[in-house]
Scaffold this active site. Structure first.
Site, PDB file in Angstrom:
ATOM      1  N   ASP A   1      31.016  39.485   7.301  1.00  0.00           N
ATOM      2  CA  ASP A   1      31.391  37.653   6.799  1.00  0.00           C
ATOM      3  C   ASP A   1      30.589  36.394   8.237  1.00  0.00           C
ATOM      4  OD1 ASP A   1      32.596  38.679   4.225  1.00  0.00           O
ATOM      5  OD2 ASP A   1      34.668  39.164   6.053  1.00  0.00           O
TER       6      ASP A   1
ATOM      7  N   LYS B   1      26.470  34.583   6.015  1.00  0.00           N
ATOM      8  CA  LYS B   1      24.797  35.248   5.344  1.00  0.00           C
ATOM      9  C   LYS B   1      24.247  34.455   4.418  1.00  0.00           C
ATOM     10  CE  LYS B   1      26.470  39.599   6.301  1.00  0.00           C
ATOM     11  NZ  LYS B   1      27.328  39.124   6.171  1.00  0.00           N
TER      12      LYS B   1
ATOM     13  N   ALA C   1      30.292  43.785  -0.757  1.00  0.00           N
ATOM     14  CA  ALA C   1      30.235  41.881   0.378  1.00  0.00           C
ATOM     15  C   ALA C   1      30.662  40.794  -0.228  1.00  0.00           C
ATOM     16  CB  ALA C   1      28.396  41.658   0.118  1.00  0.00           C
ATOM     17  N   GLY C   2      31.143  39.360   0.209  1.00  0.00           N
ATOM     18  CA  GLY C   2      31.059  38.361  -0.627  1.00  0.00           C
ATOM     19  C   GLY C   2      30.561  37.348   0.691  1.00  0.00           C
ATOM     20  N   HIS C   3      29.954  36.722  -0.506  1.00  0.00           N
ATOM     21  CA  HIS C   3      29.104  34.971   0.510  1.00  0.00           C
ATOM     22  C   HIS C   3      29.508  34.307  -0.671  1.00  0.00           C
ATOM     23  CE1 HIS C   3      25.885  39.023   1.563  1.00  0.00           C
ATOM     24  NE2 HIS C   3      26.630  39.444   1.718  1.00  0.00           N
TER      25      HIS C   3
ATOM     26  N   ARG D   1      22.134  63.895  -3.919  1.00  0.00           N
ATOM     27  CA  ARG D   1      20.764  64.046  -5.057  1.00  0.00           C
ATOM     28  C   ARG D   1      22.128  64.738  -6.480  1.00  0.00           C
ATOM     29  NH1 ARG D   1      17.710  67.630  -1.429  1.00  0.00           N
ATOM     30  NH2 ARG D   1      19.987  68.453   0.021  1.00  0.00           N
TER      31      ARG D   1
ATOM     32  N   GLN E   1      27.433  42.607   4.571  1.00  0.00           N
ATOM     33  CA  GLN E   1      27.831  43.463   5.714  1.00  0.00           C
ATOM     34  C   GLN E   1      27.120  42.871   7.408  1.00  0.00           C
ATOM     35  OE1 GLN E   1      27.288  45.409   3.303  1.00  0.00           O
ATOM     36  NE2 GLN E   1      28.877  44.786   2.656  1.00  0.00           N
TER      37      GLN E   1
ATOM     38  N   THR F   1      35.997  39.114  -0.689  1.00  0.00           N
ATOM     39  CA  THR F   1      36.574  40.134  -1.305  1.00  0.00           C
ATOM     40  C   THR F   1      37.590  40.652  -1.828  1.00  0.00           C
ATOM     41  OG1 THR F   1      33.833  40.643  -1.168  1.00  0.00           O
ATOM     42  CG2 THR F   1      35.340  42.188  -2.624  1.00  0.00           C
TER      43      THR F   1
ATOM     44  N   ARG G   1      41.310  37.847   7.851  1.00  0.00           N
ATOM     45  CA  ARG G   1      40.427  38.342   8.751  1.00  0.00           C
ATOM     46  C   ARG G   1      40.656  38.337  10.092  1.00  0.00           C
ATOM     47  NH1 ARG G   1      35.524  34.993   5.934  1.00  0.00           N
ATOM     48  NH2 ARG G   1      35.067  35.854   4.974  1.00  0.00           N
TER      49      ARG G   1
ATOM     50  N   ASP H   1      32.392  24.724  14.043  1.00  0.00           N
ATOM     51  CA  ASP H   1      32.933  23.417  13.515  1.00  0.00           C
ATOM     52  C   ASP H   1      34.506  24.311  14.130  1.00  0.00           C
ATOM     53  OD1 ASP H   1      32.076  24.958  11.504  1.00  0.00           O
ATOM     54  OD2 ASP H   1      33.694  24.128  10.253  1.00  0.00           O
TER      55      ASP H   1
HETATM   56  P1  GDP Z   1      28.939  36.350   3.805  1.00  0.00           P
HETATM   57  O1  GDP Z   1      29.593  37.388   3.691  1.00  0.00           O
HETATM   58  O2  GDP Z   1      28.448  36.940   5.639  1.00  0.00           O
HETATM   59  O3  GDP Z   1      28.148  36.024   3.668  1.00  0.00           O
HETATM   60  O4  GDP Z   1      30.170  35.182   4.641  1.00  0.00           O
HETATM   61  P2  GDP Z   1      31.062  34.961   4.094  1.00  0.00           P
HETATM   62  O5  GDP Z   1      30.758  33.663   2.628  1.00  0.00           O
HETATM   63  O6  GDP Z   1      32.095  35.766   3.395  1.00  0.00           O
HETATM   64  O7  GDP Z   1      32.278  34.449   5.075  1.00  0.00           O
HETATM   65  C1  GDP Z   1      31.785  32.695   5.904  1.00  0.00           C
HETATM   66  C2  GDP Z   1      33.220  31.639   5.516  1.00  0.00           C
HETATM   67  O8  GDP Z   1      33.096  30.565   6.411  1.00  0.00           O
HETATM   68  C3  GDP Z   1      32.532  30.982   3.668  1.00  0.00           C
HETATM   69  O9  GDP Z   1      33.651  31.146   2.994  1.00  0.00           O
HETATM   70  C4  GDP Z   1      31.769  29.843   3.881  1.00  0.00           C
HETATM   71  O10 GDP Z   1      31.578  28.948   3.069  1.00  0.00           O
HETATM   72  C5  GDP Z   1      32.625  29.697   5.737  1.00  0.00           C
HETATM   73  N1  GDP Z   1      31.081  29.254   6.140  1.00  0.00           N
HETATM   74  C6  GDP Z   1      29.690  29.383   6.772  1.00  0.00           C
HETATM   75  N2  GDP Z   1      29.343  28.730   7.353  1.00  0.00           N
HETATM   76  C7  GDP Z   1      30.198  27.764   7.795  1.00  0.00           C
HETATM   77  C8  GDP Z   1      30.502  26.551   8.707  1.00  0.00           C
HETATM   78  O11 GDP Z   1      29.803  26.495   9.590  1.00  0.00           O
HETATM   79  N3  GDP Z   1      31.262  26.090   9.020  1.00  0.00           N
HETATM   80  C9  GDP Z   1      32.031  26.816   8.195  1.00  0.00           C
HETATM   81  N4  GDP Z   1      33.850  26.015   8.365  1.00  0.00           N
HETATM   82  N5  GDP Z   1      32.692  27.078   7.235  1.00  0.00           N
HETATM   83  C10 GDP Z   1      31.307  28.539   7.429  1.00  0.00           C
HETATM   84  P1  IMO Z   2      30.035  40.815   4.095  1.00  0.00           P
HETATM   85  O1  IMO Z   2      28.088  41.123   3.151  1.00  0.00           O
HETATM   86  C1  IMO Z   2      33.400  42.198   5.875  1.00  0.00           C
HETATM   87  C2  IMO Z   2      34.204  46.987   6.051  1.00  0.00           C
HETATM   88  C3  IMO Z   2      35.369  46.566   4.923  1.00  0.00           C
HETATM   89  C4  IMO Z   2      35.611  47.203   5.289  1.00  0.00           C
HETATM   90  C5  IMO Z   2      34.569  48.871   5.771  1.00  0.00           C
HETATM   91  C6  IMO Z   2      34.113  50.266   4.454  1.00  0.00           C
HETATM   92  O2  IMO Z   2      30.800  39.986   3.133  1.00  0.00           O
HETATM   93  O3  IMO Z   2      29.708  40.419   4.542  1.00  0.00           O
HETATM   94  P2  IMO Z   2      33.453  49.515   2.167  1.00  0.00           P
HETATM   95  O4  IMO Z   2      34.491  49.046   1.158  1.00  0.00           O
HETATM   96  O5  IMO Z   2      31.739  49.271   2.586  1.00  0.00           O
HETATM   97  O6  IMO Z   2      33.126  51.230   2.392  1.00  0.00           O
HETATM   98  O7  IMO Z   2      34.439  49.161   3.682  1.00  0.00           O
HETATM   99  O8  IMO Z   2      33.196  47.396   5.658  1.00  0.00           O
HETATM  100  N1  IMO Z   2      33.687  45.183   4.727  1.00  0.00           N
HETATM  101  C7  IMO Z   2      33.263  44.480   5.351  1.00  0.00           C
HETATM  102  N2  IMO Z   2      33.720  43.429   6.072  1.00  0.00           N
HETATM  103  N3  IMO Z   2      32.192  42.199   5.125  1.00  0.00           N
HETATM  104  C8  IMO Z   2      31.610  42.104   4.233  1.00  0.00           C
HETATM  105  O9  IMO Z   2      30.453  42.292   3.462  1.00  0.00           O
HETATM  106  C9  IMO Z   2      32.557  43.713   4.226  1.00  0.00           C
HETATM  107  N4  IMO Z   2      31.613  44.883   3.489  1.00  0.00           N
HETATM  108  C10 IMO Z   2      32.387  45.917   3.809  1.00  0.00           C
HETATM  109  O10 IMO Z   2      36.351  45.760   5.152  1.00  0.00           O
HETATM  110  O11 IMO Z   2      36.168  47.743   6.803  1.00  0.00           O
HETATM  111 MG    MG Z   3      31.316  38.269   3.232  1.00  0.00          MG
END
Ligand code: GDP
Ligand code: IMO
Ligand code: MG
Length: 427
Positions: A13, A16, A39-41, A142, A223, A299, A304, A332
């Site tokens: 998170d 990315k 993942a949640g992007h 496997r 991740q 996700t 957090r 920020d």
């Molecule tokens: P990822 O899993 O690494 O792609 O990150 P996530 O999307 O799960 O979480 C990052 C959160 O921070 C999202 O809600 C983005 O929209 C937000 N975000 C990303 N960059 C910035 C930033 O520079 N400032 C702020 N305030 N929010 C950001």
């Molecule tokens: P992104 O790509 C943050 C964490 C889960 C748990 C551990 C194992 O958005 O950064 P899993 O379901 O993968 O077996 O869970 O990994 N986890 C994440 N934490 N961002 C993620 O993805 C994650 N994907 C898995 O919360 O602690």
């Molecule tokens: Mg994420």
């Protein structure tokens, strides 16, 4: 022309999705190489928010190929649902390609993920319960079923029969659940197979040819380093290899074709799920960061855990991934704090250490040693060049550069694509 791997430098998170979307402007291909819909992007463009779990964050650009590599585990239900949602927004997905040898998340994987978590009790990991872990377990046992198997119905039926024989034994015998029916899964998955056909190919070859014809390729990690199955805080990790090395195996390219490796790090630290987190703040500053940074899982919606920036973690990520630069996000969010802290080492059993310990017991006993820096008041969401940042914010960024010994390639000052300060050419 070059190839760039983008990895999470902390516990996921890090932003990315936003950084991938920003860098994808210069890419020809965007490739996911590991993980699944755990993942949640998040991407924000023109006031539209997009949350992607499986499809690469380059999908907003019609002229870029978006590839799901062999190292990803795919839940077909999620894949087509995500695609349908994109279709509603006018994004066709015509530019999407999926590896024929990526493994499938099956219905029993999702059930097992939930049952196994419950059984762990106090030792639970806090998984996302999306079936990702059990799907990787089957791959290594496997026993896994790959997308290409869906195009060979007889082979698929036999593989499913054997997998169900095993998993129904576990589901009924250990967890007291009802057995799953072959016919129901079979029909559903063979139908998915038909829908997958237009997207599926040998993506390793596709990427190789792109590299050979001097295209820009961006590998989007999911991740983060500290969630890596080997190098993360085991067992509180995910089941794949988010580190840069995972890009080579997870996309099917030789490591010598990787030119640059960018680590994405928040200006502070967060973690969702269980496990050690030395700089965690359980006080009102932690709550402040969570509220201001909207630190709730993309996700699962879980709050957090938040804490100060951990320089020990960043140095570890720099080493394990071979980072060539770092992208700092969410600077920020730290505005308005009178003092900001960076952890530069740990106190472990009375000794000062600067290397991240592997041993879980040791890590749990580590106490962070902080360096304090003066904060800044100003809202910096409108900054577009480094000089727009208040001197103390610039100083904070410089300190990260000194501690990690890495160049800073960009700074994000808000979630929108344009809220970015580019500092170094990445491609
Ligand atoms: P990822 O899993 O690494 O792609 O990150 P996530 O999307 O799960 O979480 C990052 C959160 O921070 C999202 O809600 C983005 O929209 C937000 N975000 C990303 N960059 C910035 C930033 O520079 N400032 C702020 N305030 N929010 C950001
Ligand atoms: P992104 O790509 C943050 C964490 C889960 C748990 C551990 C194992 O958005 O950064 P899993 O379901 O993968 O077996 O869970 O990994 N986890 C994440 N934490 N961002 C993620 O993805 C994650 N994907 C898995 O919360 O602690
Ligand atoms: Mg994420």
């Amino acid at each position: 022309m070059s190839t760039v791997v983008l990895v999470g430098a902390q516990w996921g998170d890090e932003g990315k999705g936003k950084v991938t979307d920003y860098l994808a402007q210069q890419a020809d291909l965007v490739v996911r190489y590991q993980g699944g819909n755990n993942a949640g992007h998040t991407i924000i463009v023109d006031q539209t928010t997009l949350q992607l779990h499986l499809i690469p964050s380059g999908i907003l650009y019609k002229d870029k190929l978006c590839v799901i590599g062999n190292g990803v585990v795919i839940d077909p239900e999620v894949f087509f649902e995500e695609l349908e949602n994109l279709n509603k927004m006018g994004i066709t997905g015509e530019n999407l390609r999926v590896s024929d040898i990526a493994h499938l998340i099956m219905p029993y994987h999702k059930l097992l993920d939930a049952f196994e978590e419950d059984k762990r009790g106090e030792m639970k990991l806090g998984t996302t319960k999306r079936g990702v872990g059990p799907a990787y377990v089957d791959k290594y046992a496997r026993r896994g079923i790959r997308i290409g198997d869906l195009f060979e119905p007889d082979l698929f039926r036999e593989k499913l029969r054997r997998a169900l024989e095993y998993h129904n034994f576990i589901l009924t015998g250990i967890y007291g659940a009802k057995p799953l029916k072959q016919s129901e899964i079979e029909d559903k998955y063979l139908a998915y197979g038909e829908r997958f056909k237009k997207y599926v190919q040998d993506t390793s070859l596709l990427i190789y040819e792109a590299v050979k014809s001097d295209k820009n390729v961006l590998f989007e990690g999911a991740q983060g380093t500290l969630l890596d199955i080997d190098h993360g805080t085991y067992p509180y990790v995910t089941c794949s290899q988010p580190v840069s090395g995972g890009a080579a195996t997870g996309a099917g390219i030789g490591p010598n074709y990787i030119d640059k490796i960018v680590g994405v790090a928040k200006a502070y630290t967060t973690r969702v799920g269980e496990g050690p987190f030395p700089t965690e703040l359980t006080d009102e500053i932690g709550d402040y960061i969570r509220e201001k940074g909207h630190e709730f899982g993309t996700t699962t919606g879980r709050p957090r855990r938040c804490g100060w920036l951990d320089g020990v973690v960043l140095k570890y990520a720099a080493r394990i991934n071979g980072l060539t630069s770092i992208a700092i996000t969410k600077l920020d969010v730290l505005s308005s704090l009178p003092v900001v802290k960076i952890c530069t080492g740990y106190k472990l059993d009375g000794k000062y250490i600067e290397n991240f310990p592997h041993n879980l017991g040791e890590l749990l006993r580590c106490e962070p040693v902080y360096e304090e820096l003066p904060g800044w008041e100003e809202d910096i969401g409108g900054a577009r060049k480094i000089e727009d940042l208040p001197p103390n914010a610039q100083r904070y960024v410089r300190r990260i550069q000194e501690i990690t010994g890495l160049k800073i390639s960009l700074i994000a000052v808000g979630p929108a694509r344009e809220q970015t300060i580019p500092l170094e050419d990445v491609f």
